[in-house]
Design a protein around this motif. Structure first.
Motif, PDB file in Angstrom:
ATOM      1  N   UNK A 129       0.309   3.188  11.671  1.00  0.00           N
ATOM      2  CA  UNK A 129      -0.208   1.830  11.435  1.00  0.00           C
ATOM      3  C   UNK A 129      -1.739   1.845  11.399  1.00  0.00           C
ATOM      4  N   UNK A 130      -2.362   2.588  12.315  1.00  0.00           N
ATOM      5  CA  UNK A 130      -3.825   2.712  12.291  1.00  0.00           C
ATOM      6  C   UNK A 130      -4.280   3.398  11.009  1.00  0.00           C
ATOM      7  N   UNK A 131      -3.514   4.384  10.578  1.00  0.00           N
ATOM      8  CA  UNK A 131      -3.853   5.095   9.349  1.00  0.00           C
ATOM      9  C   UNK A 131      -3.742   4.214   8.118  1.00  0.00           C
ATOM     10  N   UNK A 132      -2.770   3.307   8.091  1.00  0.00           N
ATOM     11  CA  UNK A 132      -2.664   2.376   6.975  1.00  0.00           C
ATOM     12  C   UNK A 132      -3.891   1.469   6.899  1.00  0.00           C
ATOM     13  N   UNK A 151      10.318   8.987  13.841  1.00  0.00           N
ATOM     14  CA  UNK A 151       9.042   9.417  14.403  1.00  0.00           C
ATOM     15  C   UNK A 151       8.864   8.855  15.803  1.00  0.00           C
ATOM     16  N   UNK A 152       7.971   9.468  16.568  1.00  0.00           N
ATOM     17  CA  UNK A 152       7.715   9.054  17.952  1.00  0.00           C
ATOM     18  C   UNK A 152       6.854   7.788  17.992  1.00  0.00           C
ATOM     19  N   UNK A 153       6.820   7.110  19.135  1.00  0.00           N
ATOM     20  CA  UNK A 153       5.961   5.919  19.258  1.00  0.00           C
ATOM     21  C   UNK A 153       4.476   6.215  19.011  1.00  0.00           C
ATOM     22  N   UNK A 154       4.012   7.391  19.397  1.00  0.00           N
ATOM     23  CA  UNK A 154       2.618   7.756  19.116  1.00  0.00           C
ATOM     24  C   UNK A 154       2.382   7.903  17.610  1.00  0.00           C
ATOM     25  N   UNK A 155       3.366   8.463  16.914  1.00  0.00           N
ATOM     26  CA  UNK A 155       3.252   8.579  15.458  1.00  0.00           C
ATOM     27  C   UNK A 155       3.279   7.214  14.788  1.00  0.00           C
ATOM     28  N   UNK A 162       0.831  -1.201   0.000  1.00  0.00           N
ATOM     29  CA  UNK A 162       0.000   0.000   0.000  1.00  0.00           C
ATOM     30  C   UNK A 162       0.870   1.258   0.000  1.00  0.00           C
ATOM     31  N   UNK A 163       1.899   1.272   0.834  1.00  0.00           N
ATOM     32  CA  UNK A 163       2.815   2.418   0.874  1.00  0.00           C
ATOM     33  C   UNK A 163       3.508   2.584  -0.475  1.00  0.00           C
ATOM     34  N   UNK A 164       3.927   1.478  -1.087  1.00  0.00           N
ATOM     35  CA  UNK A 164       4.569   1.538  -2.404  1.00  0.00           C
ATOM     36  C   UNK A 164       3.600   2.069  -3.459  1.00  0.00           C
ATOM     37  N   UNK A 165       2.328   1.673  -3.380  1.00  0.00           N
ATOM     38  CA  UNK A 165       1.332   2.146  -4.350  1.00  0.00           C
ATOM     39  C   UNK A 165       1.070   3.640  -4.181  1.00  0.00           C
ATOM     40  N   UNK A 166       1.021   4.106  -2.945  1.00  0.00           N
ATOM     41  CA  UNK A 166       0.815   5.538  -2.699  1.00  0.00           C
ATOM     42  C   UNK A 166       1.999   6.330  -3.256  1.00  0.00           C
ATOM     43  N   UNK A 211      -2.894  11.798   7.928  1.00  0.00           N
ATOM     44  CA  UNK A 211      -1.553  11.702   8.515  1.00  0.00           C
ATOM     45  C   UNK A 211      -0.665  10.778   7.684  1.00  0.00           C
ATOM     46  N   UNK A 212      -1.192   9.628   7.313  1.00  0.00           N
ATOM     47  CA  UNK A 212      -0.431   8.662   6.508  1.00  0.00           C
ATOM     48  C   UNK A 212      -0.071   9.276   5.161  1.00  0.00           C
TER      49      UNK A 212
END
Length: 179
Positions: free
Chosen positions: A90-93, A81-85, A46-50, A135-136
């Motif tokens: 991951x949630x954004x993906x 990035x921070x642990x919150x980020x 997905x990241x590669x496609x974006x 965000x993602x």
């Protein structure tokens, strides 16, 4: 004789113990070693496609996927990035694919190039887009552009990089100044 057979059995069991986890693993693994992010191969695709939609390949120039920009983006997000980020990414993906299914009626990786561009335009306008999806997209876009403009192709073919601008003369005598 008894010792040889026990050593042989031990070697066979050790080899089986080493090979068993790789045989049980389903699907493919990700191509980038990550320490802080926990993503699977589908999310990497997905990241590669974006990234490939942001900077697509052209007949005479490579795209973001060709120069490995999505791998750079994943490494930068993982390392800097921070642990919150990380959690939000991951949630954004996960939400990104759900958002794509809601808008396009198909996953982002299975969509056509036109559908992908339309979805990214919707995300850029921020109309009814979940915060994690935005965000993602924003972070992948930023890191992809950064990676592409620092790639060998870009610095040698597009933006002609000059190590030392102007002429350099290293053996010039220095004249003594008189006051």
């Amino acid at each position: 004789m008894d010792r040889r057979s026990s050593i042989k059995t031990l070697l066979i069991l050790s080899a089986g113990a080493v090979l068993l986890p790789s045989c049980l693993r389903s699907g493919k693994s990700i191509s980038v070693p990550l320490k802080n992010l926990t993503i699977d191969a589908e999310q990497e695709d997905l990241v590669a496609a974006i990234a490939d939609t942001i900077i697509p390949s052209a007949p005479k120039s490579p795209g973001a996927a060709d120069v490995g920009a999505y791998q750079f983006a994943l490494m930068m997000i993982d390392d800097c990035y921070s642990p919150n980020d990380h959690k939000q990414f991951v949630q954004g993906l996960n939400e990104f694919d759900d958002f794509s299914n809601k808008i396009l009626k198909t996953s982002f990786t299975d969509a056509t190039a036109k559908q992908r561009i339309d979805l990214l335009k919707i995300i850029e306008t921020n109309k009814d887009v979940p915060a994690n999806v935005s965000f993602v997209y924003n972070n992948i876009r930023w890191q992809t552009l950064r990676a592409f403009t620092q790639s060998k192709y870009y610095l040698t073919e597009v933006q002609k990089y000059v190590l030392v601008p102007g002429a350099f003369y290293g053996c010039v005598p220095v004249k003594k100044q008189t006051e």
